[in-house]
Design a protein around this motif. Structure first.
Motif, PDB file in Angstrom:
ATOM      1  N   ARG A 126       7.822  41.599   3.488  1.00 38.99           N
ATOM      2  CA  ARG A 126       8.093  40.326   2.820  1.00 38.99           C
ATOM      3  C   ARG A 126       9.083  40.522   1.669  1.00 38.99           C
ATOM      4  NH1 ARG A 126       3.746  36.768  -0.566  1.00 38.99           N
ATOM      5  NH2 ARG A 126       5.131  35.053  -1.015  1.00 38.99           N
ATOM      6  N   TYR A 127       8.844  41.561   0.858  1.00 40.58           N
ATOM      7  CA  TYR A 127       9.739  41.819  -0.267  1.00 40.58           C
ATOM      8  C   TYR A 127      11.127  42.210   0.236  1.00 40.58           C
ATOM      9  CZ  TYR A 127      11.653  43.627  -4.600  1.00 40.58           C
ATOM     10  OH  TYR A 127      12.445  43.845  -5.695  1.00 40.58           O
ATOM     11  N   ALA A 128      11.199  42.987   1.297  1.00 39.02           N
ATOM     12  CA  ALA A 128      12.485  43.390   1.872  1.00 39.02           C
ATOM     13  C   ALA A 128      13.244  42.157   2.357  1.00 39.02           C
ATOM     14  CB  ALA A 128      12.265  44.378   3.012  1.00 39.02           C
ATOM     15  N   SER A 129      12.525  41.208   2.955  1.00 43.67           N
ATOM     16  CA  SER A 129      13.154  39.976   3.430  1.00 43.67           C
ATOM     17  C   SER A 129      13.692  39.151   2.264  1.00 43.67           C
ATOM     18  CB  SER A 129      12.130  39.170   4.235  1.00 43.67           C
ATOM     19  OG  SER A 129      12.648  37.916   4.544  1.00 43.67           O
ATOM     20  N   VAL A 130      12.914  39.048   1.210  1.00 45.79           N
ATOM     21  CA  VAL A 130      13.339  38.285   0.035  1.00 45.79           C
ATOM     22  C   VAL A 130      14.583  38.914  -0.581  1.00 45.79           C
ATOM     23  CG1 VAL A 130      12.709  37.670  -2.336  1.00 45.79           C
ATOM     24  CG2 VAL A 130      11.100  37.283  -0.479  1.00 45.79           C
ATOM     25  N   THR A 131      14.596  40.207  -0.738  1.00 47.11           N
ATOM     26  CA  THR A 131      15.760  40.860  -1.359  1.00 47.11           C
ATOM     27  C   THR A 131      16.995  40.746  -0.460  1.00 47.11           C
ATOM     28  OG1 THR A 131      15.042  43.020  -0.523  1.00 47.11           O
ATOM     29  CG2 THR A 131      14.432  42.468  -2.786  1.00 47.11           C
ATOM     30  N   ALA A 132      16.809  40.804   0.863  1.00 43.49           N
ATOM     31  CA  ALA A 132      17.953  40.655   1.771  1.00 43.49           C
ATOM     32  C   ALA A 132      18.543  39.251   1.650  1.00 43.49           C
ATOM     33  CB  ALA A 132      17.525  40.934   3.210  1.00 43.49           C
ATOM     34  N   ARG A 133      17.681  38.230   1.599  1.00 43.47           N
ATOM     35  CA  ARG A 133      18.177  36.854   1.448  1.00 43.47           C
ATOM     36  C   ARG A 133      18.848  36.661   0.093  1.00 43.47           C
ATOM     37  NH1 ARG A 133      12.900  34.274   3.680  1.00 43.47           N
ATOM     38  NH2 ARG A 133      12.468  34.499   1.491  1.00 43.47           N
ATOM     39  N   LEU A 134      18.280  37.247  -0.955  1.00 44.18           N
ATOM     40  CA  LEU A 134      18.868  37.147  -2.284  1.00 44.18           C
ATOM     41  C   LEU A 134      20.235  37.826  -2.320  1.00 44.18           C
ATOM     42  CD1 LEU A 134      18.622  36.256  -5.213  1.00 44.18           C
ATOM     43  CD2 LEU A 134      17.385  38.368  -5.690  1.00 44.18           C
ATOM     44  N   ARG A 135      20.340  38.992  -1.698  1.00 44.88           N
ATOM     45  CA  ARG A 135      21.611  39.712  -1.655  1.00 44.88           C
ATOM     46  C   ARG A 135      22.665  38.867  -0.920  1.00 44.88           C
ATOM     47  NH1 ARG A 135      19.930  44.187   0.404  1.00 44.88           N
ATOM     48  NH2 ARG A 135      19.543  45.143  -1.601  1.00 44.88           N
ATOM     49  N   ALA A 136      22.280  38.276   0.199  1.00 43.40           N
ATOM     50  CA  ALA A 136      23.210  37.433   0.964  1.00 43.40           C
ATOM     51  C   ALA A 136      23.642  36.226   0.141  1.00 43.40           C
ATOM     52  CB  ALA A 136      22.565  36.987   2.271  1.00 43.40           C
ATOM     53  N   TRP A 137      22.714  35.646  -0.576  1.00 45.19           N
ATOM     54  CA  TRP A 137      23.026  34.482  -1.424  1.00 45.19           C
ATOM     55  C   TRP A 137      24.022  34.865  -2.512  1.00 45.19           C
ATOM     56  CZ3 TRP A 137      21.386  33.500  -6.645  1.00 45.19           C
ATOM     57  CH2 TRP A 137      21.671  32.206  -7.085  1.00 45.19           C
ATOM     58  N   LEU A 138      23.802  36.020  -3.146  1.00 45.12           N
ATOM     59  CA  LEU A 138      24.708  36.470  -4.203  1.00 45.12           C
ATOM     60  C   LEU A 138      26.091  36.788  -3.650  1.00 45.12           C
ATOM     61  CD1 LEU A 138      22.312  38.753  -6.273  1.00 45.12           C
ATOM     62  CD2 LEU A 138      23.283  36.572  -6.970  1.00 45.12           C
ATOM     63  N   GLU A 139      26.144  37.396  -2.463  1.00 46.52           N
ATOM     64  CA  GLU A 139      27.430  37.751  -1.870  1.00 46.52           C
ATOM     65  C   GLU A 139      28.203  36.524  -1.412  1.00 46.52           C
ATOM     66  OE1 GLU A 139      26.284  40.522   1.140  1.00 46.52           O
ATOM     67  OE2 GLU A 139      26.018  42.169  -0.293  1.00 46.52           O
ATOM     68  N   ALA A 140      27.499  35.436  -1.128  1.00 46.45           N
ATOM     69  CA  ALA A 140      28.164  34.212  -0.669  1.00 46.45           C
ATOM     70  C   ALA A 140      28.998  33.565  -1.772  1.00 46.45           C
ATOM     71  CB  ALA A 140      27.133  33.216  -0.147  1.00 46.45           C
ATOM     72  N   GLY A 141      28.709  33.860  -3.009  1.00 43.11           N
ATOM     73  CA  GLY A 141      29.475  33.304  -4.109  1.00 43.11           C
ATOM     74  C   GLY A 141      28.932  31.966  -4.562  1.00 43.11           C
ATOM     75  N   PRO A 142      29.655  31.304  -5.467  1.00 44.64           N
ATOM     76  CA  PRO A 142      29.176  30.030  -6.023  1.00 44.64           C
ATOM     77  C   PRO A 142      29.121  28.943  -4.954  1.00 44.64           C
ATOM     78  CG  PRO A 142      31.387  30.517  -6.809  1.00 44.64           C
ATOM     79  CD  PRO A 142      30.923  31.714  -6.020  1.00 44.64           C
ATOM     80  N   PRO A 143      28.223  27.989  -5.141  1.00 45.25           N
ATOM     81  CA  PRO A 143      28.121  26.888  -4.174  1.00 45.25           C
ATOM     82  C   PRO A 143      29.429  26.131  -4.078  1.00 45.25           C
ATOM     83  CG  PRO A 143      26.356  26.774  -5.806  1.00 45.25           C
ATOM     84  CD  PRO A 143      27.287  27.869  -6.229  1.00 45.25           C
ATOM     85  N   GLY A 144      29.766  25.733  -2.882  1.00 38.58           N
ATOM     86  CA  GLY A 144      30.968  24.930  -2.684  1.00 38.58           C
ATOM     87  C   GLY A 144      32.248  25.724  -2.655  1.00 38.58           C
ATOM     88  N   ALA A 145      32.161  27.055  -2.574  1.00 37.23           N
ATOM     89  CA  ALA A 145      33.367  27.870  -2.610  1.00 37.23           C
ATOM     90  C   ALA A 145      34.320  27.545  -1.467  1.00 37.23           C
ATOM     91  CB  ALA A 145      33.003  29.353  -2.592  1.00 37.23           C
ATOM     92  N   GLY A 146      33.812  27.089  -0.336  1.00 40.41           N
ATOM     93  CA  GLY A 146      34.691  26.774   0.778  1.00 40.41           C
ATOM     94  C   GLY A 146      34.703  25.300   1.126  1.00 40.41           C
ATOM     95  N   LEU A 147      34.388  24.437   0.185  1.00 41.54           N
ATOM     96  CA  LEU A 147      34.233  23.016   0.503  1.00 41.54           C
ATOM     97  C   LEU A 147      35.510  22.202   0.415  1.00 41.54           C
ATOM     98  CD1 LEU A 147      30.821  22.193  -1.182  1.00 41.54           C
ATOM     99  CD2 LEU A 147      31.298  22.624   1.220  1.00 41.54           C
ATOM    100  N   GLY A 148      36.579  22.755  -0.062  1.00 43.22           N
ATOM    101  CA  GLY A 148      37.810  21.975  -0.141  1.00 43.22           C
ATOM    102  C   GLY A 148      38.505  22.158  -1.462  1.00 43.22           C
ATOM    103  N   THR A 149      39.487  21.322  -1.704  1.00 39.84           N
ATOM    104  CA  THR A 149      40.352  21.504  -2.862  1.00 39.84           C
ATOM    105  C   THR A 149      39.645  21.269  -4.182  1.00 39.84           C
ATOM    106  OG1 THR A 149      41.080  19.227  -2.705  1.00 39.84           O
ATOM    107  CG2 THR A 149      42.408  20.860  -1.566  1.00 39.84           C
ATOM    108  N   ALA A 150      38.674  20.356  -4.242  1.00 37.24           N
ATOM    109  CA  ALA A 150      38.030  20.050  -5.517  1.00 37.24           C
ATOM    110  C   ALA A 150      36.969  21.082  -5.886  1.00 37.24           C
ATOM    111  CB  ALA A 150      37.394  18.668  -5.475  1.00 37.24           C
ATOM    112  N   ALA A 151      36.414  21.769  -4.883  1.00 35.02           N
ATOM    113  CA  ALA A 151      35.336  22.716  -5.154  1.00 35.02           C
ATOM    114  C   ALA A 151      35.869  23.901  -5.948  1.00 35.02           C
ATOM    115  CB  ALA A 151      34.721  23.185  -3.847  1.00 35.02           C
TER     116      ALA A 151
END
Length: 176
Positions: free
Chosen positions: A17-42
């Motif tokens: 369970r902890y390994a799953s949580v840390t993997a999801r957290l790592r993926a979330w952090l690597e994805a960058g800020p929300p809206g990074a690929g949403l268009g010109t205003a993001a």
């Protein structure tokens, strides 16, 4: 006692369970800020995104108004009201960037929204009154006549007229 708590902690840290949580957290952090690929205003500074966001909401309001003007259907008028509300909130949010005219524009949008909201309130009240009128006993003529009178008045108030809608739209000046 402390040793037992340490064992529980180590077991939790070694769990799947902890390994799953840390993997999801790592993926979330690597994805960058929300809206990074949403268009010109993001991710753009507010002063450069404001115009784009306001223009988009203005276009949506104009489109909703054109539809409502053609049909005068309560659902189209309501959609126009929602579009006006979204534009108003956007204008209010960026008012400092847009200058003193933005506050006046937001007030005009609020008046237009109120105009449309009043029509929506009448339509809702009319629907409820029609439902109530069906429950009036047939032998209660006085109540039936009173309900009929109220229904007639509500129908007149609910009926949007192009002139009234145009007048409300003109309050916005340059079309919102």
């Amino acid at each position: 006692r402390r040793a037992k708590q340490r064992v529980r902690l180590l077991n939790a840290l070694d769990s799947e369970r902890y390994a799953s949580v840390t993997a999801r957290l790592r993926a979330w952090l690597e994805a960058g800020p929300p809206g990074a690929g949403l268009g010109t205003a993001a991710g753009a500074p507010a002063y450069s995104a404001a115009h784009h966001l306001i223009a988009g909401r203005h276009a949506a309001l104009h489109e909703a108004y054109e539809t409502a003007e053609r049909s005068l259907a309560p659902e189209d008028l309501h959609a126009t009201r929602i579009a006006a509300k979204r534009l108003r909130y956007c204008v209010e949010y960026f008012a400092e960037l847009e200058g003193p005219g933005a506050v006046r524009r937001a007030k005009r949008l609020a008046r237009f929204q109120d105009f449309l909201g009043e029509r929506q309130d009448f339509a809702t009240l009319l629907a409820r009154m029609r439902k109530y009128a069906k429950t009036i006993p047939q032998d209660d003529r006085e109540l039936a006549l009173g309900a009929g009178s109220v229904l007639g008045a509500l129908e007149r108030l609910t009926r949007a007229r192009r002139g009234g809608l145009d007048q409300g739209w003109c309050v916005l000046g340059q079309g919102g």
